[in-house]
Structure formats: C-alpha cells, structure tokens
Design an enzyme around this catalytic site. Structure first.
Site, short mmCIF file in Angstrom:
data_model
loop_
_atom_site.label_atom_id
_atom_site.label_comp_id
_atom_site.label_asym_id
_atom_site.label_seq_id
_atom_site.Cartn_x
_atom_site.Cartn_y
_atom_site.Cartn_z
N ASN A 115 -14.43 -63.81 109.68
CA ASN A 115 -15.70 -64.37 110.13
C ASN A 115 -16.67 -63.27 110.56
O ASN A 115 -17.88 -63.34 110.28
CB ASN A 115 -15.48 -65.33 111.30
CG ASN A 115 -14.64 -66.53 110.94
OD1 ASN A 115 -13.67 -66.84 111.62
ND2 ASN A 115 -14.98 -67.22 109.87
N LYS A 144 -7.89 -55.54 124.39
CA LYS A 144 -7.77 -57.00 124.31
C LYS A 144 -6.47 -57.43 123.64
O LYS A 144 -5.80 -58.37 124.08
CB LYS A 144 -8.97 -57.57 123.56
CG LYS A 144 -8.90 -59.08 123.29
CD LYS A 144 -8.88 -59.89 124.59
CE LYS A 144 -8.69 -61.38 124.31
NZ LYS A 144 -9.82 -62.00 123.65
#
Length: 336
Positions: free
Chosen positions: A108, A209
């Site tokens: 995406n 992350k």
C-alpha cells in the site's frame, strides 16, 4: 505544544520530545510561534482505525487537511467537517507540502508513493513526507531514495499505543530520517502523540516498531495462556488479572489491554474483539520481524512461534478480530 525538543541522556544520544517535559519559557514561545505561523494545509492519506483519529487530532490543533483514502466513505466525515477531499495521493501532493501517510502494508505504501497516481507524481521540492505505516525497513529506505531524487524529504515514523492512544493523542512515534528535519516532523507528530522519539537514519523507526510489536505479540500470547490456565484452575479472571498486575508478570497486555472478556471495559475483548489492531496486521508485522531476523541472522525463537500462531489464527477465521483474540483462539484450540 507544551514541550520543546530536548537532548536527553547525552551518553546514549537519545533525542525525543514529550509533553511531560516542560521547556524553558523562551523555547515554549518559539515552539508556539512556529506552530501558529505554519498551520498551512497538511496532507493525510489513509483513514483507517489509526489514521482516522490521528487526522482528527491534527484538525483539533487547527491544521486544515487535504484528505485521501482508497475508500471514499472513509473521507465523508472529514468532508462534512469542511476538510478538502481529493481523488488521489498525487492530488494531495499537489496541494500540500507536508504529508502524512498511514497505510496497512508495504505494498500500500509503495502504491501511495510510487504508483501511477502516487505522491511522487506531483510532489513539490522541499516537501516533508512522513510515513507512519508499519512496513519493511528496506521499503522505507527505497522510498526515501525516490523521494530524495525529487528534492523532498522522507521520514519513517511508525506508531505505538493502539486506537485508544490515537484517539487521545498519546501515541508514541519512532522516527527515522535526517536529524535536521526532526523538529519539522515533531511539530506535526506532537499533535498526535505524547512521545516523539528520534531513532536515527531512515528505516530505524521501522526497526524499533518491528521489535516492539514482536515483543507485544509474545506478551499477549503469554498473557492469554496464563489467564486461560488460571481460569481452568478455578481462579476468577478479574482476581487473576489483579494479582498479575501487582506482581512480576505485569505487562501492557495484562494491565491495559487484557484479552479476557469481562476483565476490562473499553478494550476489544469487551466488544467481541472488534476494532483495535487486527490479527492480520499482527501477523504481517511478525512476518516483517521474521524477515529482518533472517537477514541479520538474529535468533527469534519466540517471535517465530508467535508468527506461526497468528498465521494459524488468520487461517481459522480470526483475521478480522483484534490480535488479543488469541485468548479465544487458545481456549477453542486445544490440540497443539
């Protein structure tokens, strides 16, 4: 903003901004002055479970938005509120020189930046592009190279804290990119988060992350297993959670996001595991951790097992449920 940029822990080189830090009076005035002076439109691409409340917090701080989402219905409430909705990421780049993207996957993100109607088709020189998606660090680095060729700046800034923190504006941002641009990114990110941490070069935000989410998955599975075992041994789940949370087993998964229905209010387990952070996304993030571990020859025995568990969950109908539904999965699957 109620805090300024500071250098903390000089020995470690950790640079971060937090609302909990009080600035000197002069620096507070400087931050406020810059903030007021620079509230030109901000582009925001991706209005899912996280992007929607993040964009709303920018609105609350007075930033006009240029909005795009692949699903037009996601834009409606922003359009009704007077924000400008456009038809492609390229159109966002044409109208805004500061853009935040919040997208589900690497694919995406690549499409939003480099696709036929992507940001890079119309990005202006000097634009600041901040990607808060959780994607492969290698993809972040490649996007940064493409953005740099266009004379713009790319920073990766994935988040931690979940939907609740996104709504309250208390996310933690892990930022990778050129350090000289950190203050410009912090101006916007500080509207959506209470901690904005500079991690290093492009890709290091994603690295932080990925490590965090691997640990989160492991701790959620551990919490689910412990709660399931205790319940089957005759313990009341609320009592067991209370004991865990005053003992050495305490963790975010047990005291803030407990996976057992009825233990806590306001979490996905209290709502049939709807909303929150989907099991599919957790499986995706664990896949990123697995790939990174393979490329760096790092052993992640528990991380690999967590990846297998979440992949099994997705194959057995849990893909649209919150990742804490691993408790329900373990309760129902007794043949491991």
């Amino acid at each position: 903003m109620a805090a300024s940029l500071r250098l903390l822990g000089a020995a470690s080189g950790l640079r971060y901004w937090s609302r909990r830090l009080r600035p000197a009076a002069g620096s507070f005035a400087a931050v406020c002055s810059r903030s007021v002076a620079s509230k030109t439109p901000v582009g925001f691409i991706g209005l899912g479970n996280m992007g929607n409340p993040m964009a709303k917090n920018l609105m609350k701080h007075g930033y006009p938005l240029i909005i795009y989402d692949v699903f037009p219905d996601a834009c409606k409430e922003f359009q009704d509120a007077g924000e400008q909705v456009v038809s492609s990421p390229a159109d966002v780049a044409e109208k805004a020189d500061r853009i935040i993207t919040m997208l589900p996957t690497s694919i995406n993100a690549i499409e939003a930046y480099s696709g036929a109607n992507g940001i890079l088709k119309k990005v202006k020189k000097g634009s600041l592009l901040i990607d808060s998606s959780t994607i492969d660090p290698a993809v972040s680095k490649e996007l940064a190279k493409e953005v740099e060729k266009m004379g713009a700046v790319f920073m990766d800034a994935p988040v931690s804290g979940g939907v609740g923190a996104a709504r309250s504006g208390n996310l933690t941002f892990m930022v990778g990119g050129v350090e000289d641009e950190f203050a410009a990114a912090q101006e916007l990110l500080g509207c959506m988060g209470s901690n904005v941490v500079y991690c290093g070069a492009v890709g290091t935000g994603q690295a932080a992350k990925i490590c965090n989410n691997m640990l989160l998955a492991i701790s959620m599975i551990g919490t689910a297993e412990a709660m399931n075992l205790g319940i089957r041994l005759g313990l009341d789940p609320k009592l067991l959670a209370k004991i865990l949370n005053m003992s050495s087993g305490r963790c975010w998964s047990s005291d803030t996001y407990n996976p057992v229905p009825g233990v806590m209010d306001g979490v996905p387990s209290a709502n049939n595991y709807q909303g929150g952070f989907g099991a599919t996304l957790m499986a995706k993030d664990l896949g990123l951790a697995q790939d990174s571990a393979t490329s760096t020859k790092s052993p992640i025995l528990l991380g690999s097992l967590a990846h297998q568990i979440y992949r099994m969950m997705c194959a057995k109908g849990y893909s649209k449920k919150d990742f804490s539904s691993v408790f329900q999965f373990l309760r129902e699957e007794e043949t491991f």
